[in-house]
Design a protein around this motif. Structure first.
Motif, PDB file in Angstrom:
ATOM      1  N   GLN A   1     -41.980 -48.306 -20.837  1.00 53.69           N
ATOM      2  CA  GLN A   1     -41.601 -47.867 -22.170  1.00 53.69           C
ATOM      3  C   GLN A   1     -41.685 -49.026 -23.165  1.00 53.69           C
ATOM      4  N   LEU A   2     -41.257 -50.199 -22.727  1.00 56.03           N
ATOM      5  CA  LEU A   2     -41.362 -51.382 -23.579  1.00 56.03           C
ATOM      6  C   LEU A   2     -42.821 -51.764 -23.801  1.00 56.03           C
TER       7      LEU A   2
ATOM      8  N   VAL B   1     -39.898 -48.289 -14.906  1.00 57.65           N
ATOM      9  CA  VAL B   1     -39.886 -47.152 -15.834  1.00 57.65           C
ATOM     10  C   VAL B   1     -39.556 -47.651 -17.235  1.00 57.65           C
ATOM     11  N   THR B   2     -38.497 -48.458 -17.331  1.00 57.34           N
ATOM     12  CA  THR B   2     -38.104 -49.017 -18.627  1.00 57.34           C
ATOM     13  C   THR B   2     -39.156 -49.993 -19.140  1.00 57.34           C
ATOM     14  N   THR B   3     -39.719 -50.778 -18.232  1.00 55.65           N
ATOM     15  CA  THR B   3     -40.720 -51.767 -18.644  1.00 55.65           C
ATOM     16  C   THR B   3     -41.949 -51.089 -19.224  1.00 55.65           C
TER      17      THR B   3
ATOM     18  N   LEU C   1     -43.488 -56.508 -13.023  1.00 49.72           N
ATOM     19  CA  LEU C   1     -43.241 -55.092 -12.760  1.00 49.72           C
ATOM     20  C   LEU C   1     -44.157 -54.634 -11.651  1.00 49.72           C
TER      21      LEU C   1
ATOM     22  N   SER D   1     -37.020 -46.875 -10.839  1.00 53.31           N
ATOM     23  CA  SER D   1     -37.247 -48.319 -10.794  1.00 53.31           C
ATOM     24  C   SER D   1     -37.130 -48.935 -12.190  1.00 53.31           C
ATOM     25  N   GLU D   2     -36.993 -50.263 -12.220  1.00 54.78           N
ATOM     26  CA  GLU D   2     -36.952 -50.964 -13.500  1.00 54.78           C
ATOM     27  C   GLU D   2     -38.271 -50.845 -14.244  1.00 54.78           C
TER      28      GLU D   2
ATOM     29  N   THR E   1     -48.291 -42.226 -21.317  1.00 49.13           N
ATOM     30  CA  THR E   1     -47.093 -42.935 -20.847  1.00 49.13           C
ATOM     31  C   THR E   1     -47.373 -43.830 -19.651  1.00 49.13           C
TER      32      THR E   1
END
Length: 291
Positions: free
Chosen positions: A269-270, A265-267, A236, A262-263, A118
């Protein structure tokens, strides 16, 4: 690379950055034609004779004791990495060894690396060679598996690859850190011919490298935050930590993670969704054994 010259230039650049007023040396007067402390001022602070310090700075001193090096380091206000670098440069040739056998990532390190599914992570060795990586590191930084083995090197990517330059919004900071890491490696392994070749290639290919290499700054890989500008996902910021291999001080695993909430985290995943299978015959091949 010439040890005496490296030692001389390192001491000169460290001395040049010091100001008498910063050291409380108000008695050091007179007009100054060059920046920093004079040799006699530095010798006084270190508690050694001017003649001895002059010979040390010129690379002519022999069998310098650790105590004297520590005294000079203290006078120069060297940090831990700089102090280690000074001791490495001052070692007599008889105490120096050629670099150890080619580095190979052991099964335990490889297993730990691939278990990090991850977060981006890679293993870096001497000369900043990229020895192994996981899929997220390959997707975030560079497709290492598609590069010729000789080009799997962080310094080469930072200074000679335009895509890597665009990847780092704070490229100057990344470049400075890269050169500082490489300088530290040069102090540990001054007889490494491949390192000398790498420095020569980078010097010919990059004016920025020549400028930063001349600063003689040293800094080890520890921890911090790095910003990336991914071509598909945008910017990021990730925290990184360097974990040294227990059986090889010249091998380090670099792990990047997103600050909680933070943003990024989503980035990340993408980013995982963008990973593609590596090229089978070259992915994660030991960078040194193939050369």
């Amino acid at each position: 690379m010439d040890r005496a010259q490296q030692l001389s230039e390192f001491l000169k650049t460290r001395r040049a950055r010091l100001l008498p007023e910063d050291l409380g040396a108000g008695s050091f007067g007179g007009r100054r034609q060059v920046p920093g402390l004079r040799r006699e001022e530095l010798a006084l602070l270190a508690g050694v004779s001017v003649d001895y310090y002059t010979r040390l700075e010129q690379g002519r001193a022999r069998n310098v004791s650790p105590d004297i090096l520590d005294a000079v380091a203290g006078a120069l206000r060297l940090d831990a990495d700089e102090r280690t670098h000074l001791h490495n440069l001052a070692k007599p040739p008889s105490a120096r060894k050629r670099p150890a056998r080619p580095q190979n990532v052991g099964p335990e390190m490889s297993q730990a690396l691939q278990a990090l599914t991850t977060v981006p992570a890679y293993i870096i060795g001497r000369r900043l060679d990229i020895l192994a990586w996981n899929d997220l590191a390959r997707t975030l930084i560079a497709d290492f598996s598609a590069l010729p083995v000789a080009e799997r090197n962080m310094a080469r990517l930072v200074f000679l690859d335009d895509a890597t330059r665009d990847l780092y919004p704070d490229w100057e900071t990344k470049a400075r850190d890269t050169v500082s890491n490489l300088r530290l490696d040069a102090g540990r392994h001054p007889a490494d011919p491949r390192l000398a070749t790498l420095v020569g290639e980078l010097s010919l290919g990059s004016a920025d490298f020549r400028r930063l290499w001349a600063d003689h700054n040293v800094r080890g890989k520890t921890r911090g935050r790095k910003r990336f500008n991914h071509p598909q996902l945008g910017e990021l910021a990730l925290d990184y930590v360097a974990m040294r291999a227990p059986d090889d001080p010249d091998m380090t695993m670099m792990i990047y993670s997103a600050p909680p909430g933070s943003e990024a985290v989503t980035t990340l995943q993408l980013l995982a969704g963008l990973t593609t299978p590596p090229v089978p015959e070259t992915a994660n091949a030991p960078a040194e054994s193939a050369l």
